[in-house]
Design a protein around this motif. Sequence first.
Motif, PDB file in Angstrom:
ATOM      1  N   VAL A  71      -3.575   6.235   7.442  1.00 54.81           N
ATOM      2  CA  VAL A  71      -2.151   6.129   8.118  1.00 54.81           C
ATOM      3  C   VAL A  71      -1.505   4.761   7.357  1.00 54.81           C
ATOM      4  N   TYR A  72      -0.493   4.836   6.968  1.00 57.01           N
ATOM      5  CA  TYR A  72       0.086   3.897   6.144  1.00 57.01           C
ATOM      6  C   TYR A  72       1.374   3.537   6.506  1.00 57.01           C
ATOM      7  N   GLU A  73       2.020   2.243   6.231  1.00 52.81           N
ATOM      8  CA  GLU A  73       3.140   1.695   6.619  1.00 52.81           C
ATOM      9  C   GLU A  73       3.615   0.975   5.562  1.00 52.81           C
ATOM     10  N   THR A  74       4.956   1.451   5.130  1.00 55.36           N
ATOM     11  CA  THR A  74       5.766   0.869   4.048  1.00 55.36           C
ATOM     12  C   THR A  74       7.265   0.742   4.260  1.00 55.36           C
ATOM     13  N   ARG A  75       7.859   0.025   3.749  1.00 59.50           N
ATOM     14  CA  ARG A  75       9.385   0.007   3.560  1.00 59.50           C
ATOM     15  C   ARG A  75       9.952   0.673   2.334  1.00 59.50           C
ATOM     16  N   ASP A  76       9.017   0.998   1.198  1.00 55.67           N
ATOM     17  CA  ASP A  76       9.458   1.401  -0.014  1.00 55.67           C
ATOM     18  C   ASP A  76       9.708   2.789   0.002  1.00 55.67           C
ATOM     19  N   THR A  77      10.922   3.089  -0.522  1.00 60.89           N
ATOM     20  CA  THR A  77      11.178   4.620  -0.497  1.00 60.89           C
ATOM     21  C   THR A  77      10.462   5.455  -1.673  1.00 60.89           C
ATOM     22  N   THR A  78      10.065   4.768  -2.546  1.00 63.22           N
ATOM     23  CA  THR A  78       9.082   5.125  -3.445  1.00 63.22           C
ATOM     24  C   THR A  78       7.786   4.641  -3.582  1.00 63.22           C
ATOM     25  N   CYS A 135      -8.761   4.248   1.258  1.00 64.35           N
ATOM     26  CA  CYS A 135      -7.149   4.816   1.057  1.00 64.35           C
ATOM     27  C   CYS A 135      -6.709   3.309   0.435  1.00 64.35           C
ATOM     28  N   ALA A 136      -5.741   3.776  -0.284  1.00 69.04           N
ATOM     29  CA  ALA A 136      -4.810   2.646  -0.661  1.00 69.04           C
ATOM     30  C   ALA A 136      -3.389   2.986  -1.017  1.00 69.04           C
ATOM     31  N   LEU A 137      -2.446   1.909  -1.062  1.00 65.51           N
ATOM     32  CA  LEU A 137      -0.909   2.263  -1.211  1.00 65.51           C
ATOM     33  C   LEU A 137      -0.409   1.434  -2.074  1.00 65.51           C
ATOM     34  N   SER A 138       0.381   1.748  -2.787  1.00 64.88           N
ATOM     35  CA  SER A 138       1.072   0.833  -3.982  1.00 64.88           C
ATOM     36  C   SER A 138       2.748   1.199  -3.782  1.00 64.88           C
ATOM     37  N   GLY A 139       3.421   0.118  -3.823  1.00 66.89           N
ATOM     38  CA  GLY A 139       4.884   0.406  -3.643  1.00 66.89           C
ATOM     39  C   GLY A 139       5.572  -0.652  -4.349  1.00 66.89           C
ATOM     40  N   GLY A 140       6.765  -0.563  -4.853  1.00 65.38           N
ATOM     41  CA  GLY A 140       7.698  -1.632  -5.458  1.00 65.38           C
ATOM     42  C   GLY A 140       7.126  -2.150  -6.803  1.00 65.38           C
ATOM     43  N   SER A 141       7.383  -3.168  -7.042  1.00 67.68           N
ATOM     44  CA  SER A 141       7.236  -3.713  -8.600  1.00 67.68           C
ATOM     45  C   SER A 141       5.556  -4.085  -8.538  1.00 67.68           C
ATOM     46  N   ASN A 142       4.769  -4.021  -9.714  1.00 67.73           N
ATOM     47  CA  ASN A 142       3.891  -4.492 -10.371  1.00 67.73           C
ATOM     48  C   ASN A 142       2.655  -3.834  -9.699  1.00 67.73           C
ATOM     49  N   TYR A 143       2.888  -2.823  -9.022  1.00 66.29           N
ATOM     50  CA  TYR A 143       1.869  -1.715  -8.714  1.00 66.29           C
ATOM     51  C   TYR A 143       0.570  -2.403  -7.871  1.00 66.29           C
ATOM     52  N   LYS A 144       1.062  -3.393  -7.337  1.00 64.53           N
ATOM     53  CA  LYS A 144      -0.076  -3.899  -6.436  1.00 64.53           C
ATOM     54  C   LYS A 144      -0.658  -2.940  -5.482  1.00 64.53           C
ATOM     55  N   LEU A 145      -1.892  -2.813  -5.029  1.00 61.26           N
ATOM     56  CA  LEU A 145      -2.570  -2.084  -4.095  1.00 61.26           C
ATOM     57  C   LEU A 145      -2.795  -2.688  -2.872  1.00 61.26           C
ATOM     58  N   THR A 146      -2.351  -2.011  -1.584  1.00 67.15           N
ATOM     59  CA  THR A 146      -2.839  -2.538  -0.376  1.00 67.15           C
ATOM     60  C   THR A 146      -3.862  -1.436  -0.017  1.00 67.15           C
ATOM     61  N   PHE A 147      -5.202  -1.982   0.155  1.00 70.85           N
ATOM     62  CA  PHE A 147      -6.358  -1.113   0.769  1.00 70.85           C
ATOM     63  C   PHE A 147      -6.441  -1.088   2.105  1.00 70.85           C
ATOM     64  N   ARG A 170      -4.209  10.264  -6.943  1.00 66.25           N
ATOM     65  CA  ARG A 170      -3.011   9.584  -6.603  1.00 66.25           C
ATOM     66  C   ARG A 170      -1.999  10.633  -6.101  1.00 66.25           C
ATOM     67  N   ARG A 171      -1.359  10.444  -5.181  1.00 66.59           N
ATOM     68  CA  ARG A 171       0.109  11.094  -4.741  1.00 66.59           C
ATOM     69  C   ARG A 171       1.108  10.391  -4.611  1.00 66.59           C
ATOM     70  N   ASN A 172       2.300  10.784  -5.258  1.00 65.30           N
ATOM     71  CA  ASN A 172       3.553  10.312  -5.275  1.00 65.30           C
ATOM     72  C   ASN A 172       4.284  10.538  -3.906  1.00 65.30           C
ATOM     73  N   SER A 173       5.095   9.570  -3.266  1.00 62.57           N
ATOM     74  CA  SER A 173       5.878   9.760  -2.090  1.00 62.57           C
ATOM     75  C   SER A 173       6.526  10.853  -2.049  1.00 62.57           C
ATOM     76  N   PHE A 174       7.210  11.394  -3.326  1.00 56.15           N
ATOM     77  CA  PHE A 174       8.279  12.605  -3.473  1.00 56.15           C
ATOM     78  C   PHE A 174       7.440  13.679  -3.737  1.00 56.15           C
ATOM     79  N   ASP A 175       6.067  13.716  -3.623  1.00 59.94           N
ATOM     80  CA  ASP A 175       5.432  15.061  -3.835  1.00 59.94           C
ATOM     81  C   ASP A 175       4.424  15.225  -2.611  1.00 59.94           C
ATOM     82  N   GLU A 176       5.018  16.237  -1.848  1.00 56.49           N
ATOM     83  CA  GLU A 176       4.224  16.311  -0.396  1.00 56.49           C
ATOM     84  C   GLU A 176       3.165  17.485  -0.542  1.00 56.49           C
TER      85      GLU A 176
END
Lengths: 114, 114
Positions: free
Chosen positions: B24-31, B92-104, B50-56
């Motif tokens: 389960v993830y939390e983010t404010r990024d739209t992409t 499981c990891a999440l990347s959003g915003g700039s610089n592609y940093k991962l949150t695990f 990898r799964r993009n947020s616009f591809d469900e």
Amino acid sequence: DAGITQSPRHKVTETGTPVTLRCHQTENHRYMYWYRQDPGHGLRLIHYSYGVKDTDKGEVSDGYSVSRSKTEDFLLTLESATSSQTSVYFCAISESNLVGETQYFGPGTRLLVL
Amino acid sequence: AQKVTQAQTEISVVEKEDVTLDCVYETRDTTYYLFWYKQPPSGELVFLIRRNSFDEQNEISGRYSWNFQKSTSSFNFTITASQVVDSAVYFCALSGGSNYKLTFGKGTLLTVNP
């Protein structure tokens, strides 16, 4: 294989000693990252680089510094190692393709600070 | 701030059972991008998907399948007919915003017993 090597792979050092870990990549990737992995914490970002001489802090940057003087090398330095920095350190690169970015990781460095 | 939660710390199954790892993830990024990595006992981190947020669209790769549901902010991973070689820690990891940093997430240790 993203062509990432880390050196050394294992290191034992004493508290207060400076330590430098090296990450080397062969494929000219712009973005490079240092993470640490600790039980119960997953992986946490220490520092990252978005180009030669361009670096920024991550979530757990205290006690660490980085340098990137060449595209292929990203160095992580513990100025004065402490026991809390005992960890496994992973370097990563971000690889682009048509649909986005993916991070690939090096083999890791196990650091023990006595 | 971004956050990834893997509520299952450890799962133990018998070979040939199906198993689902929750994320389960939390983010404010739209992409944003979602990832799964595997860390076998040898310690390296292996990229799985990898799964993009616009591809469900859900994805299947052999015995592995992934269920991405934006409505519940979840990106679950199912292994069908598990094998001993599937024993590993899965992140499981999440990347959003700039610089592609991962949150695990903190990872799920899967043990598949013969």
